[in-house]
Design a protein around this motif. Structure first.
Motif, short mmCIF file in Angstrom:
data_model
loop_
_atom_site.label_atom_id
_atom_site.label_comp_id
_atom_site.label_asym_id
_atom_site.label_seq_id
_atom_site.Cartn_x
_atom_site.Cartn_y
_atom_site.Cartn_z
N PRO A 1 0.91 -1.18 0.00
CA PRO A 1 -0.02 -0.12 -0.01
C PRO A 1 0.86 1.30 -0.07
CG PRO A 1 0.18 -0.93 2.07
CD PRO A 1 0.57 -1.91 1.30
N PHE A 2 0.39 2.31 -0.63
CA PHE A 2 0.98 3.53 -0.73
C PHE A 2 0.49 4.74 -0.49
CE2 PHE A 2 -0.02 2.76 -5.22
CZ PHE A 2 -0.42 3.95 -5.43
N LYS A 3 0.81 5.84 -0.07
CA LYS A 3 0.10 7.10 0.10
C LYS A 3 1.09 8.14 -0.28
CE LYS A 3 -1.58 9.73 4.25
NZ LYS A 3 -1.67 9.61 5.53
N LEU A 4 0.36 9.25 -0.67
CA LEU A 4 0.85 10.38 -1.24
C LEU A 4 1.10 11.33 -0.11
CD1 LEU A 4 -0.65 11.12 -4.75
CD2 LEU A 4 1.72 10.20 -4.29
N SER A 5 2.29 12.01 0.06
CA SER A 5 2.37 12.80 1.20
C SER A 5 3.59 13.95 0.87
CB SER A 5 3.14 12.22 2.52
OG SER A 5 2.37 11.27 2.74
N THR A 6 3.42 15.22 1.48
CA THR A 6 4.29 16.23 1.41
C THR A 6 5.59 15.89 2.14
OG1 THR A 6 2.44 17.84 0.97
CG2 THR A 6 4.75 18.73 1.40
N MET A 7 6.82 15.81 1.43
CA MET A 7 7.99 15.42 2.28
C MET A 7 9.14 15.81 1.39
SD MET A 7 7.35 11.45 2.07
CE MET A 7 7.33 10.42 0.61
N VAL A 8 10.50 15.74 1.93
CA VAL A 8 11.54 15.87 1.23
C VAL A 8 11.92 14.87 0.37
CG1 VAL A 8 14.13 16.38 1.52
CG2 VAL A 8 12.40 17.72 2.99
N PRO A 9 12.13 13.45 0.77
CA PRO A 9 12.47 12.46 -0.15
C PRO A 9 11.19 11.90 -0.96
CG PRO A 9 12.82 11.89 2.15
CD PRO A 9 11.93 12.91 2.29
N ASP A 10 11.63 11.34 -2.03
CA ASP A 10 10.82 11.08 -2.93
C ASP A 10 9.88 10.10 -2.54
OD1 ASP A 10 11.40 12.93 -4.88
OD2 ASP A 10 12.95 11.62 -5.68
N TYR A 11 10.36 8.92 -1.70
CA TYR A 11 10.05 7.73 -1.19
C TYR A 11 10.30 7.66 0.12
CZ TYR A 11 8.94 6.99 -6.14
OH TYR A 11 8.35 7.21 -7.48
N ILE A 12 9.58 7.27 1.22
CA ILE A 12 9.99 6.73 2.45
C ILE A 12 9.43 5.33 2.72
CG2 ILE A 12 9.61 7.33 4.85
CD1 ILE A 12 9.79 10.28 4.53
N MET A 13 10.44 4.59 3.02
CA MET A 13 10.00 3.14 3.02
C MET A 13 9.81 2.72 4.75
SD MET A 13 11.83 3.82 0.47
CE MET A 13 13.49 2.98 0.61
N SER A 14 10.46 3.20 5.51
CA SER A 14 10.37 3.24 7.01
C SER A 14 11.11 4.55 7.81
CB SER A 14 11.11 2.07 7.28
OG SER A 14 12.69 2.38 7.45
N PRO A 15 10.75 4.68 8.97
CA PRO A 15 11.32 5.94 9.64
C PRO A 15 12.97 5.91 9.42
CG PRO A 15 10.00 4.80 11.11
CD PRO A 15 10.20 3.72 9.89
N LEU A 16 13.67 5.10 8.87
CA LEU A 16 15.10 5.15 8.75
C LEU A 16 15.34 4.84 7.30
CD1 LEU A 16 16.32 3.04 11.86
CD2 LEU A 16 16.10 5.66 11.47
N ARG A 17 14.36 4.72 6.28
CA ARG A 17 14.92 4.35 4.84
C ARG A 17 14.25 5.25 3.95
NH1 ARG A 17 14.99 -2.24 4.96
NH2 ARG A 17 16.27 -2.56 6.67
N CYS A 18 14.74 5.97 3.20
CA CYS A 18 14.24 6.63 2.17
C CYS A 18 14.92 6.28 0.59
CB CYS A 18 14.36 7.89 2.59
SG CYS A 18 15.82 8.85 2.31
N ALA A 19 14.45 7.13 -0.36
CA ALA A 19 14.73 7.02 -1.52
C ALA A 19 14.45 8.12 -2.51
CB ALA A 19 14.09 5.76 -2.35
N LEU A 20 15.46 8.57 -3.32
CA LEU A 20 15.26 9.73 -4.29
C LEU A 20 15.20 8.97 -5.54
CD1 LEU A 20 18.09 12.30 -3.09
CD2 LEU A 20 15.54 12.01 -2.61
N PHE A 21 14.44 9.52 -6.51
CA PHE A 21 14.42 8.84 -7.87
C PHE A 21 15.12 9.86 -8.86
CE2 PHE A 21 12.51 8.57 -11.82
CZ PHE A 21 12.39 7.20 -12.13
N LEU A 22 15.91 9.31 -9.89
CA LEU A 22 16.44 10.22 -10.73
C LEU A 22 16.33 9.40 -12.26
CD1 LEU A 22 18.19 12.60 -11.43
CD2 LEU A 22 20.29 11.39 -10.99
N SER A 23 16.04 10.11 -13.17
CA SER A 23 15.94 9.46 -14.41
C SER A 23 17.26 10.08 -15.17
CB SER A 23 14.66 9.95 -15.47
OG SER A 23 15.08 10.02 -16.70
N LEU A 24 18.01 9.25 -15.72
CA LEU A 24 19.24 9.49 -16.31
C LEU A 24 19.09 10.60 -17.49
CD1 LEU A 24 21.84 6.33 -16.96
CD2 LEU A 24 21.81 8.57 -15.18
#
Length: 228
Positions: free
Chosen positions: A21-44
């Motif tokens: 399940p996923f939810k759209l939120s206003t935040m700095v990272p592009d994706y947050i998987m857990s309180p300690l894990r995040c991801a940024l997305f980049l297209s070449l």
């Protein structure tokens, strides 16, 4: 829940996220998987057009999160130079670089990291063999094609591991279900040297001996020489 930044709302990979399940939120990272894990997305392709974008995003992220992924979508053919740059960039900024060659693959990476959140390494660690028959089977696996049934038969036949490894080839061949090939492989596994160097020396000696034997058999005897 996999939290997705509202700035990623138009990203096509979101349509491929189906297993968590996923939810759209206003935040700095592009994706947050857990309180300690995040991801940024980049297209070449986007990176080539806007090379300063990733620097700005890292500055916004600061040093937050322990695990920081840069999920890179490789969508250009000439990708060697930008990938070398991003690899070096990730090392300097404590990021894990993950490459995806399709939108579906990128989505799978996000789902996998989210699905395994909070799980320890026991799922991928080697399972310890506690039962004696399992330990014997594991040891006999060094001889190709020896299965668990063979291991049980051999253990029943010889009573213990010591008797089994000290058995001759003829004694091994008496065991039901253990054919000539398995007997030869088992006997070699029990008696060939552990050292590769010693093993090679043994093979060399056997080859030399076989060659000398062949040459000796091919030589004419004294009678044959006189008769000629």
């Amino acid at each position: 829940v996999l939290h997705i930044s509202t700035r990623q709302q138009g990203n096509p990979i979101i349509s491929h996220i189906r297993n968590v399940p996923f939810k759209l939120s206003t935040m700095v990272p592009d994706y947050i998987m857990s309180p300690l894990r995040c991801a940024l997305f980049l297209s070449l392709r986007y990176h080539n057009l806007h090379p300063n974008y990733i620097h700005r995003r890292i500055a916004e992220l600061k040093s937050d999160f322990e695990y920081r992924m840069l999920l890179c979508y490789v969508d250009i053919e000439d990708n060697t130079s930008p990938l070398l740059f991003l690899n070096d960039f990730c090392v300097q900024n404590n990021l894990t670089l993950i490459l995806a060659w399709s939108e579906e693959e990128a989505a799978r990476y996000l789902e996998t990291v989210k699905a395994f959140d909070g799980k320890d390494a026991s799922l991928i660690q080697k399972r310890e063999h506690t039962e004696h028959i399992d330990q014997v089977h594991h040891a006999l696996n060094s001889a190709r094609s020896v299965n668990k049934t063979d291991a049980s038969q051999l253990l029943n036949q010889f009573g213990c591991w010591r008797n089994l490894v000290q058995a001759s080839a003829d004694e091994l061949s008496v065991c039901p279900g253990v054919g000539p090939k398995k007997v030869r492989r088992l006997f070699e596994a029990f008696h060939r040297p552990f050292s590769r160097k010693e093993d090679r020396n043994l093979d060399r000696k056997e080859t030399t001996h076989d060659k000398e034997k062949t040459e000796k058999e091919a030589m004419p005897t004294k009678k044959e020489s006189l008769g000629a």
